[in-house]
Design a protein around this motif. Structure first.
Motif, short mmCIF file in Angstrom:
data_model
loop_
_atom_site.label_atom_id
_atom_site.label_comp_id
_atom_site.label_asym_id
_atom_site.label_seq_id
_atom_site.Cartn_x
_atom_site.Cartn_y
_atom_site.Cartn_z
N SER A 16 0.86 -1.19 0.00
CA SER A 16 0.00 0.00 0.00
C SER A 16 0.89 1.23 0.00
CB SER A 16 -0.88 0.02 1.24
OG SER A 16 -1.65 -1.15 1.28
N GLN A 17 2.01 1.11 0.69
CA GLN A 17 2.96 2.21 0.79
C GLN A 17 4.34 1.59 0.62
OE1 GLN A 17 2.26 5.61 2.42
NE2 GLN A 17 4.26 5.92 1.47
N THR A 18 5.14 2.14 -0.26
CA THR A 18 6.50 1.60 -0.45
C THR A 18 7.37 2.00 0.74
OG1 THR A 18 6.17 2.05 -2.77
CG2 THR A 18 8.36 1.37 -2.14
N TRP A 19 8.37 1.17 1.03
CA TRP A 19 9.27 1.41 2.16
C TRP A 19 10.20 2.59 1.89
CZ3 TRP A 19 8.84 -2.74 -1.07
CH2 TRP A 19 9.84 -2.89 -2.05
N THR A 48 11.23 -0.65 6.29
CA THR A 48 10.62 0.29 7.23
C THR A 48 9.90 1.41 6.47
OG1 THR A 48 12.74 1.42 7.38
CG2 THR A 48 12.21 -0.09 9.15
N GLY A 49 8.76 1.76 7.02
CA GLY A 49 7.91 2.78 6.39
C GLY A 49 6.94 2.16 5.40
N GLY A 50 7.20 0.92 4.98
CA GLY A 50 6.29 0.26 4.04
C GLY A 50 5.07 -0.29 4.76
N THR A 51 3.95 -0.36 4.05
CA THR A 51 2.74 -0.98 4.62
C THR A 51 2.12 -1.93 3.60
OG1 THR A 51 1.22 0.75 3.86
CG2 THR A 51 2.22 1.07 6.03
N PHE A 111 -0.97 -2.81 7.06
CA PHE A 111 -0.24 -2.73 8.33
C PHE A 111 1.23 -2.46 8.04
CE2 PHE A 111 -3.98 -5.21 9.38
CZ PHE A 111 -4.40 -4.54 10.53
N ASP A 112 1.88 -1.94 9.06
CA ASP A 112 3.30 -1.67 8.96
C ASP A 112 4.06 -2.95 8.60
OD1 ASP A 112 5.28 0.65 10.02
OD2 ASP A 112 6.15 -1.35 10.34
N ALA A 113 5.12 -2.82 7.83
CA ALA A 113 5.92 -3.99 7.44
C ALA A 113 6.39 -4.78 8.65
CB ALA A 113 7.12 -3.55 6.61
N GLU A 114 6.61 -4.10 9.77
CA GLU A 114 7.09 -4.79 10.98
C GLU A 114 5.96 -5.18 11.93
OE1 GLU A 114 9.78 -6.21 11.84
OE2 GLU A 114 10.94 -5.65 10.09
N HIS A 115 4.72 -5.09 11.48
CA HIS A 115 3.60 -5.52 12.34
C HIS A 115 3.72 -7.03 12.57
CE1 HIS A 115 -0.34 -5.00 14.16
NE2 HIS A 115 -0.67 -6.16 13.63
N PRO A 116 3.57 -7.50 13.81
CA PRO A 116 3.69 -8.94 14.08
C PRO A 116 2.66 -9.75 13.27
CG PRO A 116 3.62 -7.72 16.14
CD PRO A 116 3.32 -6.73 15.04
N THR A 146 7.33 -11.12 11.59
CA THR A 146 6.55 -9.93 11.24
C THR A 146 6.15 -10.01 9.76
OG1 THR A 146 8.58 -8.65 10.87
CG2 THR A 146 7.61 -8.58 13.08
N THR A 147 5.60 -8.95 9.22
CA THR A 147 4.83 -9.08 7.98
C THR A 147 5.62 -8.93 6.67
OG1 THR A 147 2.95 -8.23 9.24
CG2 THR A 147 2.70 -8.33 6.86
#
Ligand code: ATP
Ligand code: MG
Length: 661
Positions: A54-57, A73-76, A258-263, A282-283
């Protein structure tokens, strides 16, 4: 003794080139290794672009605070959207996602990607209605049902990390995990079919809930799939039928990023070496690592392949290579509920024949069981649809590899021996089927983008032809982020042995052959020290399995007055060998001496009917060591069949097969 950390005993000269046809159209070619080594982060970024974000890192890898990695990081993104919706949106809604096969004959379901999307949305809505919010944990304690996959994806869709607990575990094991994860909801079934009979699950959840309450933790709801129709106790405040909550829910649900680092999930290790550890994945990095490696190692062509991974969804293999990797890649796959021998010993081969399975991924323990039973069983089925075979979980002994290649693979299918762990999340070492030759017993080389080495006590690379510790030198996308709720244990367990060098140490020993290819040698904790020689379990076991009468072997070191430690072996004979004959012990000792040398000749060999294994099928050597050293047998909670140790101890007590000399 040389400075080698592990002696290098065995020689294996056989090697098989990739089939020309597969090589010509392989998903990944040799060029990937160069690209990855010239810019590792750019390589993984490109792999990440295979997904829909949805959002590039902003940043591929944040390794500012090792060993705590952050990827993309910053990616979703939404994991369920990537595994399901995007395939439907791309026009593949009619493609079969799951050919589900129940254990009772004729119990089948076909689930397309469009079906899966509707069902995952309903389940997501049902979980939301039960009060599950992003970040809440959901435990899944299920047989191998389509609803199990649906439940995992529904959790991922709403950002609720799941923890799947193998359906064969006891209520105690479930309770410990419920409390450790603080699971708000448990998804389960009344029961499932195993070995031809319904086997109840719900009572174990009821018990686990009571135990957890005793520890001050209350599960809010239990969502129950009706599978067997068994009677169940019901608590109206807590229990909810799946068919009431899910079937009635809306099939519309818009996936939030969700955030790339969401569990994404917590998975407990199989417990071969001790108490299981709660591994957190994580994701974004996890989906990148699993989908890329699934594409590369299994050479999946989603339009034509039928893929089957036999692992239970209760293990990491079921997570990475049945759910997330294959579904992210739009695979069509088989999912089987039951055991390989029900209602007959050819059930797996019948399924391959019926569904035209092209890619088959299983464990050495299964292959050795089939070897024991004899090739007549698979020979009775048409396995000609197969084009690629995989192995995971333990080293595959060269003899088992050859049997798998000849009997199952018809000598045309390459075998990918994949080394990885719950912790690594993704395959780390494996041949690429269109690039790498296969050597029976070797996992060959690290995949593109993975930096692995074999080092000595000081963390220096060992030369070709030597053994040592297997380490990972650079972070990788699907790596574990920590142990659930225990950062200190995470650092201590994986990052302390080679702290100075910053290496991840996996616990396994390995050797490099003269070409630099990697051979896994078992756990370093199991290494034996015989007269100053450090010997690995795997090589001696493989020598035993290469004897025509032997199907399986486990080797441990037992204290010995003269040599420090002595090699003790436990073997299972092939059915065709009967009781092996009067001289079987001496025959096998001589065979090991001939194959790898006098130093490895077992002091003692016991012929046993079974070996102690974890529920995921790995041999538990530490229990055999207790027997060999005449100690009381240690913690058996992760053992699949607790009666096995009694059988073995009884044999030991009677002195049968014992042979000093
Ligand atoms: P625990 O860590 O709780 O003792 P476990 O290590 O058995 O349990 P898993 O993560 O399921 O838990 O297994 C990973 C281990 O399996 C690896 O560290 C390795 O010892 C073994 N393994 C997996 N694949 C291979 C392979 N292809 N060759 C050799 N060993 C393998
Ligand atoms: Mg482990």
């Amino acid at each position: 003794m040389s400075e080698e950390t592990l002696s290098n005993l065995s020689r294996e000269d056989r090697s098989f080139e990739p089939p020309a046809e597969l090589a010509a159209s392989a998903n990944v070619t040799a060029e990937a290794y160069e690209r990855a080594s010239s810019d590792r982060e750019a390589f993984w970024a490109e792999a990440a672009e295979r997904l829909d974000w949805s959002q590039t890192w902003d940043r591929v890898l944040d390794w500012d605070d090792p060993p705590f990695a952050k990827w993309f990081t910053g990616g979703t993104l939404n994991a369920a959207y990537n595994c399901v919706d995007r395939h439907v949106e791309a026009g593949n809604g009619d493609r079969v996602a799951l050919h589900w096969v129940g254990e009772p004959a004729d119990d089948k379901r076909t689930i397309t990607y469009a079906d899966l999307q509707a069902e995952v949305c309903r389940a997501a809505n049902a979980l939301l209605a039960l009060g599950v919010e992003a970040g809440d944990r959901v435990a899944i304690y299920m047989p191998m049902l389509p609803e199990t996959v649906v439940a995992m994806l529904a959790c991922a869709r709403i950002g609720a990390p799941h923890t799947v607990v193998f359906g064969g575990f006891s209520s105690d094991a479930l309770a410990t995990r419920l409390v450790d994860c603080e699971a708000k909801v448990v998804v389960t079934a009344d029961g499932g079919y195993r070995r031809g009979a319904p086997s109840a699950l719900k009572p174990a959840v009821d018990e686990a809930r009571t135990k957890a309450s005793g520890d001050g933790f209350d599960v809010e709801h239990v969502l129950v799939v009706r599978r067997t129709g068994q009677d169940v106790d019901w608590d109206d405040d807590v229990d909810v039928w799946w068919h009431e909550a899910v079937d009635g829910a809306s099939s519309e649900h818009e996936a939030q990023p969700f955030d790339a680092e969401h569990p994404l999930y917590v998975m407990y290790t199989s417990g071969t070496t001790g108490k299981p550890k709660g591994i957190l994945h994580t994701t974004g990095g996890y989906l990148t690592g699993t989908s890329y490696t699934h594409h590369a190692v299994f050479d999946l062509k989603p339009e034509t392949d039928v893929y089957w991974c036999t692992a239970d969804v209760g293990w990491v293999t079921g997570h990475s290579y049945m759910v997330y990797g294959p579904l992210a890649n739009g695979a069509t796959q088989v999912m089987y509920e039951g055991t390989p021998d029900s209602p007959h010993r050819g059930r797996w081969w019948e399924i391959i024949q019926d569904y035209g399975v092209t890619i088959f991924y299983t464990a050495p323990t299964a292959i050795r069981t089939f070897m024991k039973q004899g090739r007549e069983i698979p020979d009775g089925f048409d396995l000609s649809s197969l084009r690629l075979l995989g192995s995971v979980g333990e080293s595959i002994n060269p003899e088992a590899y050859m049997w798998y290649r000849e009997v199952i693979g018809g000598e045309r299918c390459p075998i990918v021996d994949t080394w990885w762990q719950t912790e690594t999340g993704q395959i780390m070492i494996s041949p690429l089927p269109g690039v790498t030759a296969g050597k029976p017993g070797s996992a060959m080389t690290p995949l593109p983008g993975i930096s692995v080495d074999v080092v000595n006590d000081d963390g220096e690379s060992v030369p070709h032809g030597s053994g040592g510790y297997l380490v990972v030198k650079e972070p990788w996308p699907a790596m574990l982020r920590t142990l659930w709720g225990d950062d200190d244990r995470f650092k201590e367990t994986y990052w302390s042995r080679f702290r100075k060098q910053g290496f991840y140490f996996a616990g396994d020993g390995a050797k490099l052959d003269d070409d630099g290819d990697i051979w896994l040698l078992g756990r370093v904790d199991d290494v034996m020290n015989v007269s100053g020689h450090r010997l690995s379990t795997t090589e001696i076991e493989s020598a035993l399995v290469s004897h025509p009468k032997v199907a399986e072997a486990a080797v441990v070191g037992a204290a010995d007055e003269t040599t420090g430690q002595a090699v003790c072996a436990f073997v299972i004979l092939r059915d065709s060998a009967g009781d092996g004959g009067d001289d079987i012990v001496e025959e096998l000792r001589r065979h090991v001496q001939k194959e790898i040398g006098a130093i490895a000749k077992p002091r003692q060999i016991m012929v046993v009917p079974e070996l102690p294994k974890t529920r995921s099928g790995k041999i538990m050597r530490r229990l055999l060591k207790d027997v060999a050293e005449h100690r009381e047998v240690g913690d058996v909670t992760t053992l699949a069949d607790s009666t096995v140790m009694d059988l073995i101890s009884k044999k030991e007590g009677s002195g049968s097969g014992d042979d000093e000399g």
